[in-house]
Design a protein around this motif. Sequence first.
Motif, mmCIF file in Angstrom:
data_model
loop_
_atom_site.group_PDB
_atom_site.id
_atom_site.type_symbol
_atom_site.label_atom_id
_atom_site.label_comp_id
_atom_site.label_asym_id
_atom_site.label_seq_id
_atom_site.Cartn_x
_atom_site.Cartn_y
_atom_site.Cartn_z
ATOM 1 N N ILE A 55 50.919 -20.063 18.819
ATOM 2 C CA ILE A 55 50.330 -18.740 19.064
ATOM 3 C C ILE A 55 51.362 -17.689 18.689
ATOM 4 O O ILE A 55 52.508 -17.746 19.147
ATOM 5 C CB ILE A 55 49.939 -18.578 20.544
ATOM 6 N N ARG A 56 50.937 -16.758 17.860
ATOM 7 C CA ARG A 56 51.842 -15.733 17.332
ATOM 8 C C ARG A 56 51.490 -14.374 17.898
ATOM 9 O O ARG A 56 50.310 -14.015 17.964
ATOM 10 C CB ARG A 56 51.672 -15.744 15.800
ATOM 11 N N PHE A 57 52.489 -13.636 18.339
ATOM 12 C CA PHE A 57 52.298 -12.227 18.725
ATOM 13 C C PHE A 57 52.958 -11.394 17.633
ATOM 14 O O PHE A 57 54.187 -11.382 17.516
ATOM 15 C CB PHE A 57 52.982 -11.918 20.066
ATOM 16 N N PRO A 92 54.432 -22.268 21.190
ATOM 17 C CA PRO A 92 55.024 -20.999 20.733
ATOM 18 C C PRO A 92 55.044 -20.877 19.214
ATOM 19 O O PRO A 92 55.071 -21.877 18.494
ATOM 20 C CB PRO A 92 56.464 -21.066 21.253
ATOM 21 N N ASP A 93 54.991 -19.674 18.744
ATOM 22 C CA ASP A 93 55.240 -19.347 17.333
ATOM 23 C C ASP A 93 55.944 -17.985 17.323
ATOM 24 O O ASP A 93 56.435 -17.538 18.372
ATOM 25 C CB ASP A 93 53.921 -19.321 16.542
ATOM 26 N N ALA A 94 55.956 -17.333 16.182
ATOM 27 C CA ALA A 94 56.680 -16.066 16.082
ATOM 28 C C ALA A 94 56.224 -15.093 17.176
ATOM 29 O O ALA A 94 55.026 -14.911 17.401
ATOM 30 C CB ALA A 94 56.466 -15.464 14.704
ATOM 31 N N ALA A 104 63.879 -27.417 18.527
ATOM 32 C CA ALA A 104 63.368 -28.557 17.764
ATOM 33 C C ALA A 104 63.042 -28.235 16.304
ATOM 34 O O ALA A 104 63.296 -29.047 15.413
ATOM 35 C CB ALA A 104 62.124 -29.126 18.453
ATOM 36 N N THR A 105 62.483 -27.047 16.048
ATOM 37 C CA THR A 105 62.118 -26.742 14.663
ATOM 38 C C THR A 105 63.389 -26.615 13.818
ATOM 39 O O THR A 105 63.477 -27.163 12.709
ATOM 40 C CB THR A 105 61.282 -25.453 14.583
ATOM 41 N N GLY A 106 64.394 -25.913 14.370
ATOM 42 C CA GLY A 106 65.670 -25.789 13.663
ATOM 43 C C GLY A 106 66.343 -27.138 13.473
ATOM 44 O O GLY A 106 66.929 -27.423 12.433
ATOM 45 N N GLY A 165 65.242 -15.758 14.358
ATOM 46 C CA GLY A 165 64.541 -15.984 15.620
ATOM 47 C C GLY A 165 64.699 -17.430 16.030
ATOM 48 O O GLY A 165 65.733 -18.062 15.780
ATOM 49 N N ASN A 166 63.669 -17.974 16.638
ATOM 50 C CA ASN A 166 63.744 -19.352 17.127
ATOM 51 C C ASN A 166 64.156 -20.315 16.012
ATOM 52 O O ASN A 166 65.103 -21.080 16.149
ATOM 53 C CB ASN A 166 62.396 -19.749 17.731
ATOM 54 N N VAL A 167 63.437 -20.280 14.899
ATOM 55 C CA VAL A 167 63.691 -21.260 13.835
ATOM 56 C C VAL A 167 65.017 -20.968 13.128
ATOM 57 O O VAL A 167 65.874 -21.849 12.986
ATOM 58 C CB VAL A 167 62.528 -21.281 12.813
ATOM 59 N N GLY A 168 65.181 -19.728 12.679
ATOM 60 C CA GLY A 168 66.353 -19.381 11.885
ATOM 61 C C GLY A 168 67.659 -19.537 12.651
ATOM 62 O O GLY A 168 68.627 -20.105 12.134
ATOM 63 N N ALA A 223 60.058 -21.330 7.699
ATOM 64 C CA ALA A 223 58.831 -20.592 8.034
ATOM 65 C C ALA A 223 57.617 -21.318 7.483
ATOM 66 O O ALA A 223 57.740 -22.238 6.666
ATOM 67 C CB ALA A 223 58.899 -19.187 7.450
ATOM 68 N N ASN A 224 56.448 -20.897 7.912
ATOM 69 C CA ASN A 224 55.200 -21.404 7.344
ATOM 70 C C ASN A 224 54.797 -20.524 6.165
ATOM 71 O O ASN A 224 54.697 -19.312 6.308
ATOM 72 C CB ASN A 224 54.091 -21.375 8.394
ATOM 73 N N GLY A 225 54.583 -21.152 5.028
ATOM 74 C CA GLY A 225 54.092 -20.431 3.847
ATOM 75 C C GLY A 225 54.998 -19.346 3.308
ATOM 76 O O GLY A 225 54.491 -18.323 2.840
HETATM 77 P P1 NAD Z 1 60.591 -15.491 15.893
HETATM 78 O O1 NAD Z 1 59.697 -14.410 16.280
HETATM 79 O O2 NAD Z 1 61.387 -16.202 16.936
HETATM 80 O O3 NAD Z 1 61.649 -14.967 14.800
HETATM 81 C C1 NAD Z 1 61.263 -14.394 13.589
HETATM 82 C C2 NAD Z 1 62.516 -13.798 12.937
HETATM 83 O O4 NAD Z 1 62.194 -13.362 11.618
HETATM 84 C C3 NAD Z 1 63.069 -12.586 13.672
HETATM 85 O O5 NAD Z 1 64.497 -12.613 13.580
HETATM 86 C C4 NAD Z 1 62.505 -11.403 12.874
HETATM 87 O O6 NAD Z 1 63.308 -10.240 12.971
HETATM 88 C C5 NAD Z 1 62.543 -11.987 11.481
HETATM 89 N N1 NAD Z 1 61.574 -11.389 10.537
HETATM 90 C C6 NAD Z 1 60.292 -11.074 10.731
HETATM 91 N N2 NAD Z 1 59.755 -10.599 9.593
HETATM 92 C C7 NAD Z 1 60.723 -10.623 8.674
HETATM 93 C C8 NAD Z 1 60.808 -10.287 7.306
HETATM 94 N N3 NAD Z 1 59.750 -9.801 6.647
HETATM 95 N N4 NAD Z 1 61.980 -10.464 6.663
HETATM 96 C C9 NAD Z 1 63.057 -10.960 7.312
HETATM 97 N N5 NAD Z 1 63.053 -11.318 8.602
HETATM 98 C C10 NAD Z 1 61.904 -11.142 9.275
HETATM 99 O O7 NAD Z 1 59.717 -16.536 15.063
HETATM 100 P P2 NAD Z 1 59.967 -18.088 14.831
HETATM 101 O O8 NAD Z 1 59.336 -18.831 15.945
HETATM 102 O O9 NAD Z 1 61.386 -18.328 14.492
HETATM 103 O O10 NAD Z 1 59.045 -18.342 13.547
HETATM 104 C C11 NAD Z 1 59.484 -18.020 12.248
HETATM 105 C C12 NAD Z 1 58.626 -18.761 11.240
HETATM 106 O O11 NAD Z 1 58.704 -20.165 11.480
HETATM 107 C C13 NAD Z 1 57.141 -18.419 11.255
HETATM 108 O O12 NAD Z 1 56.633 -18.556 9.948
HETATM 109 C C14 NAD Z 1 56.558 -19.509 12.134
HETATM 110 O O13 NAD Z 1 55.179 -19.728 11.900
HETATM 111 C C15 NAD Z 1 57.396 -20.692 11.681
HETATM 112 N N6 NAD Z 1 57.464 -21.810 12.610
HETATM 113 C C16 NAD Z 1 57.832 -21.625 13.907
HETATM 114 C C17 NAD Z 1 57.918 -22.719 14.746
HETATM 115 C C18 NAD Z 1 58.400 -22.604 16.181
HETATM 116 O O14 NAD Z 1 58.543 -23.638 16.845
HETATM 117 N N7 NAD Z 1 58.694 -21.428 16.695
HETATM 118 C C19 NAD Z 1 57.585 -23.996 14.278
HETATM 119 C C20 NAD Z 1 57.222 -24.146 12.943
HETATM 120 C C21 NAD Z 1 57.170 -23.048 12.122
#
Ligand code: NAD
Length: 436
Positions: free
Chosen positions: A93-95, A165-167, A209-211, A240-243, A336-338
Motif C-alpha cells: 500500500i502506497r501513500f 508496506p510500500d512507498a 528485507a527488500t534491500g 527510503g526503505n529500499v534504497g 524500485a518497481n518499474g
Molecule cells: P519510501 O517512501 O520508503 O522511499 C522512497 C524514497 O525515494 C525517498 O527517499 C524519496 O525521497 C525518494 N524519491 C521519491 N521520488 C523520487 C524521485 N522522483 N527521484 C528520486 N528520489 C525519489 O519507499 P520505498 O518503500 O523505499 O519504495 C521505493 C520503491 O521500491 C517503490 O517503487 C516501491 O514500490 C518499491 N518497493 C518497495 C518495497 C518495500 O518493501 N517497501 C518492496 C518492493 C518494492
Amino acid sequence: MPDSSLPAALPKVTDRLSATTTNHSAFWQNANLYFDRVYQTMGLDTTWRTVLASPKRVLTVSCPIRMDDGHIKVFTGYRCQHNNALGPFKGGIRFDSAVNTDEVMALAMIQTWKNALVGLPYGGAKGGIVCEPKKLSLAEKERLTRRYTAELLPIIGPQQDIPAPDAGTDAQVMAWFLDTYSMMVGYQALGVVTGKPVAIGGSVGREEATGRGVMNILRKFLATQNKTLADVRVAVQGFGNVGFHAARLLAERGATIVAVSERAGGIYDEGGIDVDAAGRYYRENGTLTDFPGTDALTNEELLTCDCDVLVPAAMENTLTAEVAPHVRARVVVEGANGPTTPDADEILRDNGVTVLPDILANAGGVTVSYFEWVQGLESFFWDGKRVQDELQKVMEKSFDAVNAKADEADCDYRTAAYTIAIGRVTEACRLKGLFP
Ligand code: NAD
C-alpha cells in the motif's frame, strides 16, 4: 469469524476492467508491454493473454477524515487485485500524491509476476491513497489508514488479500491496518497484513528485507562475473526503505556507495559515503542536502554518474530513454518497481548494460512478508538468522532459475524472469479453467 462471513457485495468495484481501454498512463502501458512482448513469444494459448492483461478487480474508495483543524477532507484510495491464480492477493500500500488507478493496476500486475517468479503462493495486488504523507500529522495518518482499511474490508483478509508496506507507508501504518481489521471482524487477524511491528506479530528482518534481497541478487550476479561486492562502486537513487537498506547492506559487504539521493537531490563522494551517517542525517533533516564531506548532485546526474552499479530505488519511470544513453553503470539493479521504461530498457540492452529486473531484484520484501504471514498463521516466530537464511535461499534459487533461463533462451534477465513468471501463472489459470 471466518472471512466468508464478510459482506459479499462490493461497492464501486469494476470487475475485469478492460486492459485495452485507451487513455491509460505510460506506466500501465509499460507494464502491459513488458508482459505482452514476452507472452507473445512463449507460444502459449492466446486465450489467457487478455485475462492476464486485465486486473480482476479495481476498487476505488473515498475516505473522508477529520483533519486536526476540524475540517473534513476526502481522500481517494485504491486497491487493485490483478490475479489470484496462485493464491491470495498480496501487495503493498502506497501513500503518495501521484497514486492513481493506472499506477496501482501496473504495480499489481508487476506484483503478480514477482510473486510467481520467486515461488510464493500468492497472486498480485497493490493499493494506495492519494495523499502527501509527510504533510499529515500522525493522528491524521492514523484516521486515514483506519478509514481506508474499513473501506477495503469486503475484499481483504488473511486468505483473500494481504497488504504490506510500500512507498510512504511503514510498520506503524500496518499496525493501524491490523487493528482496524481485527476490531471489525472481532478477532486478532495477524495474517491480514504484513510488515507489522515485531511486537505485534511482525517478522524480524522484514523492514530491511527488500534491500537485503537487492544485495543478495547483486552478489549472485557479480559471482557469475567472478567479482564480489568489494569490486563495485554503487549509486542508489531513493533513500527510503529500499534504497537506504540496500545501500547499507551493500556497504557492509564491501561495496563503495558513491552516490545516494532522495526526491530533492543527492550526494556524491568518490571515496564512499558513510551510509549510516547519511541515514541519520536524512532522518533528522528530511533531506540529504549539505551532508558534510560530499558533493551535491541532481537525481538525473545520479543516474548517469561514474559508477559500476546503479540501483534505482525511488519510483517508477525514473530511468527513461533520455537518460539511458548516458548511463555509465554496467549493471542496473531495479530496487524500485518499474523504474526503467521499455525504451530505456532497450537502449541499456543495446549498450551492453545488464538489468536485473524489479520482479527479481526487489522480491526480498514480499518474500519476508510471506515468512511473516506463515509465522502469524502458525503463531510460531523465527529468529533473525533463520529469516536471513531462508530469504537468501529464495533469492539465490530465483536468480539461478532466471540465469539458467537467460542462458538457455539467449535473452536478457528481464525476458527470462517474465518467461518463468508468466509461464507459472498461465499454467495455474489453465489448470483451474474458467469460472463458471
Ligand atoms: P519510501 O517512501 O520508503 O522511499 C522512497 C524514497 O525515494 C525517498 O527517499 C524519496 O525521497 C525518494 N524519491 C521519491 N521520488 C523520487 C524521485 N522522483 N527521484 C528520486 N528520489 C525519489 O519507499 P520505498 O518503500 O523505499 O519504495 C521505493 C520503491 O521500491 C517503490 O517503487 C516501491 O514500490 C518499491 N518497493 C518497495 C518495497 C518495500 O518493501 N517497501 C518492496 C518492493 C518494492
